[in-house]
Write a protein that holds these residues in place. Structure first.
Motif, PDB file in Angstrom:
ATOM      1  N   GLY A   1       6.769  13.377   5.557  1.00 40.04           N
ATOM      2  CA  GLY A   1       6.441  13.750   4.179  1.00 40.04           C
ATOM      3  C   GLY A   1       6.975  12.796   3.126  1.00 40.04           C
ATOM      4  N   THR A   2       7.841  11.842   3.504  1.00 41.00           N
ATOM      5  CA  THR A   2       8.390  10.880   2.551  1.00 41.00           C
ATOM      6  C   THR A   2       7.299   9.946   2.046  1.00 41.00           C
ATOM      7  OG1 THR A   2      10.538  10.896   3.683  1.00 41.00           O
ATOM      8  CG2 THR A   2      10.125   9.061   2.196  1.00 41.00           C
TER       9      THR A   2
ATOM     10  N   VAL B   1       4.166   7.162  11.804  1.00 40.03           N
ATOM     11  CA  VAL B   1       2.757   7.078  11.440  1.00 40.03           C
ATOM     12  C   VAL B   1       2.695   7.329   9.941  1.00 40.03           C
ATOM     13  CG1 VAL B   1       0.450   8.042  11.707  1.00 40.03           C
ATOM     14  CG2 VAL B   1       1.948   7.824  13.709  1.00 40.03           C
ATOM     15  N   VAL B   2       2.130   6.350   9.224  1.00 36.71           N
ATOM     16  CA  VAL B   2       2.019   6.440   7.771  1.00 36.71           C
ATOM     17  C   VAL B   2       0.548   6.609   7.413  1.00 36.71           C
ATOM     18  CG1 VAL B   2       2.435   5.245   5.584  1.00 36.71           C
ATOM     19  CG2 VAL B   2       4.053   4.964   7.479  1.00 36.71           C
TER      20      VAL B   2
ATOM     21  N   PHE C   1       0.831  -1.200   0.000  1.00 37.48           N
ATOM     22  CA  PHE C   1       0.000   0.000   0.000  1.00 37.48           C
ATOM     23  C   PHE C   1       0.866   1.250   0.000  1.00 37.48           C
ATOM     24  CE2 PHE C   1      -1.980  -3.449   2.359  1.00 37.48           C
ATOM     25  CZ  PHE C   1      -3.095  -3.675   1.567  1.00 37.48           C
ATOM     26  N   LYS C   2       0.493   2.224  -0.840  1.00 40.40           N
ATOM     27  CA  LYS C   2       1.226   3.477  -0.939  1.00 40.40           C
ATOM     28  C   LYS C   2       0.781   4.426   0.162  1.00 40.40           C
ATOM     29  CE  LYS C   2       2.570   6.883  -4.371  1.00 40.40           C
ATOM     30  NZ  LYS C   2       2.415   7.326  -5.761  1.00 40.40           N
ATOM     31  N   GLY C   3       1.740   5.140   0.746  1.00 42.27           N
ATOM     32  CA  GLY C   3       1.403   6.078   1.809  1.00 42.27           C
ATOM     33  C   GLY C   3       2.438   7.175   1.945  1.00 42.27           C
ATOM     34  N   THR C   4       2.207   8.044   2.919  1.00 42.14           N
ATOM     35  CA  THR C   4       3.091   9.171   3.221  1.00 42.14           C
ATOM     36  C   THR C   4       3.362   9.183   4.719  1.00 42.14           C
ATOM     37  OG1 THR C   4       2.095  10.444   1.422  1.00 42.14           O
ATOM     38  CG2 THR C   4       3.355  11.683   3.065  1.00 42.14           C
ATOM     39  N   ILE C   5       4.608   9.370   5.096  1.00 41.77           N
ATOM     40  CA  ILE C   5       4.948   9.443   6.513  1.00 41.77           C
ATOM     41  C   ILE C   5       4.415  10.758   7.065  1.00 41.77           C
ATOM     42  CG2 ILE C   5       6.814   9.564   8.214  1.00 41.77           C
ATOM     43  CD1 ILE C   5       8.462   7.785   6.309  1.00 41.77           C
ATOM     44  N   ARG C   6       3.504  10.665   8.038  1.00 39.57           N
ATOM     45  CA  ARG C   6       2.901  11.849   8.667  1.00 39.57           C
ATOM     46  C   ARG C   6       3.697  12.299   9.882  1.00 39.57           C
ATOM     47  NH1 ARG C   6       1.015  13.883   4.737  1.00 39.57           N
ATOM     48  NH2 ARG C   6      -0.812  12.979   3.800  1.00 39.57           N
ATOM     49  N   SER C   7       4.264  11.343  10.608  1.00 37.07           N
ATOM     50  CA  SER C   7       5.092  11.714  11.758  1.00 37.07           C
ATOM     51  C   SER C   7       6.153  10.653  11.978  1.00 37.07           C
ATOM     52  CB  SER C   7       4.240  11.899  13.020  1.00 37.07           C
ATOM     53  OG  SER C   7       3.702  10.675  13.442  1.00 37.07           O
TER      54      SER C   7
END
Length: 132
Positions: free
Chosen positions: A113-114, A88-89, A71-77
């Motif tokens: 943000g990665t 947290v993704v 699953f594609k995601g973005t690191i939020r923290s």
């Protein structure tokens, strides 16, 4: 523990083992369970279930690979410790907690943000029947 709710959409069973496909907000999550249809409440077509997996059972990748439960995601923290880091993704609005070694975070060049790909092994996804 991470929990994603979904609906069982397919079951492939043989010799007391089942691969269960669950439709979730992330997409299909596959789980391997040691039950056949009729042996457990959650191994049933159209059953509402929870997909549960530990923070330590999630792998993060920087590049897409051909794999189920990706699953594609973005690191939020990202809370980086000396040895372990908690991330947290955000995957399609679902927050997934991931624990990696801080060395892994450095090696992958991860920061808030990665963009990442989250990989779950079907062997590490636990299914639980949702109360109706």
């Amino acid at each position: 523990m991470n929990t994603i709710k979904g609906t069982v959409i397919s079951i492939n069973s043989a010799n007391g083992v089942s691969e269960v496909e669950v439709k979730t907000p992330l997409g299909s999550i596959y789980a391997v369970v040691l039950e056949s249809p009729g042996e457990a409440e959650f191994v049933k077509q159209n059953k509402q279930v929870k997909c549960i997996f530990k923070e330590t059972e999630v792998l993060l990748l920087r590049e897409k690979v051909s794999q189920i439960n990706l699953f594609k995601g973005t690191i939020r923290s990202l809370e980086k410790g000396r040895v372990l880091s908690m991330l947290v993704v955000d995957c399609k609005g679902q927050e997934i907690r991931v624990m990696l070694t801080s060395r892994q975070v450095d090696t992958l060049g991860l920061s808030q943000g990665t963009k990442v790909y989250m990989l779950l092994s079907p062997m590490h996804v636990i299914l639980e029947a949702e109360d109706e």
